[in-house]
Design a protein around this motif. Structure first.
Motif, PDB file in Angstrom:
ATOM      1  N   ALA A 156       3.444 -19.700  21.894  1.00  0.00           N
ATOM      2  CA  ALA A 156       2.307 -20.343  22.562  1.00  0.00           C
ATOM      3  C   ALA A 156       2.768 -20.997  23.853  1.00  0.00           C
ATOM      4  O   ALA A 156       3.943 -21.313  24.018  1.00  0.00           O
ATOM      5  CB  ALA A 156       1.684 -21.396  21.647  1.00  0.00           C
ATOM      6  N   THR A 216       1.112 -24.255  26.099  1.00  0.00           N
ATOM      7  CA  THR A 216       0.056 -25.261  26.110  1.00  0.00           C
ATOM      8  C   THR A 216       0.142 -26.101  27.379  1.00  0.00           C
ATOM      9  O   THR A 216       1.166 -26.101  28.057  1.00  0.00           O
ATOM     10  CB  THR A 216       0.159 -26.190  24.886  1.00  0.00           C
ATOM     11  N   GLU A 239       1.069 -26.756  17.987  1.00  0.00           N
ATOM     12  CA  GLU A 239       1.161 -25.296  17.878  1.00  0.00           C
ATOM     13  C   GLU A 239       2.413 -24.891  17.095  1.00  0.00           C
ATOM     14  O   GLU A 239       2.371 -24.022  16.231  1.00  0.00           O
ATOM     15  CB  GLU A 239       1.190 -24.648  19.257  1.00  0.00           C
TER      16      GLU A 239
END
Length: 116
Positions: A81, A83, A92
């Motif tokens: 991920a 972010t 996450e």
């Protein structure tokens, strides 16, 4: 104290320092392995990466970055991920890997967890 409280983990990321967490053994068909998750600041946000490597370490060799990857195509880990904020990156990582909020350490310290 080895583990970072959330505010210290966020502060490290804001200063451009990575954090990581040792996750333990991984089932590999042909050889023993371990995994850890890292979060690093990048131009595009905070990058969450899962690393799965061969368990080739021991008492005198615990630099996880030097362990060979279980999958040669994932030499630098599997990006999970990206972010915009630090707490979102931690969330996450926790959701996708089973990491625990109160067990984050500064980059380079997960090898100590491995030794333990």
């Amino acid at each position: 104290m080895r583990y970072l409280v959330e505010t210290f983990a966020v502060g490290a990321l804001r200063r451009g320092q990575g954090i990581e967490q040792f996750l333990g053994a991984v089932d590999a068909a042909s050889r023993p392995g371990i995994r850890w998750v890292s979060i690093e600041a990048a131009n595009r946000g905070y990058v969450v990466t899962l690393h799965a490597v061969e368990d080739v370490g021991g008492e005198h060799f615990c630099d996880l970055l030097e362990f060979p990857p279980l999958d040669p195509d994932d030499e630098f880990g599997l990006e999970l991920a990206v972010t915009e904020d630090e707490v979102g990156a931690m969330a996450e990582a926790e959701a996708r890997t089973g990491a625990v909020r109160d067990r984050w350490v500064n980059a380079g310290i997960a090898g100590d967890e491995y030794l333990d």
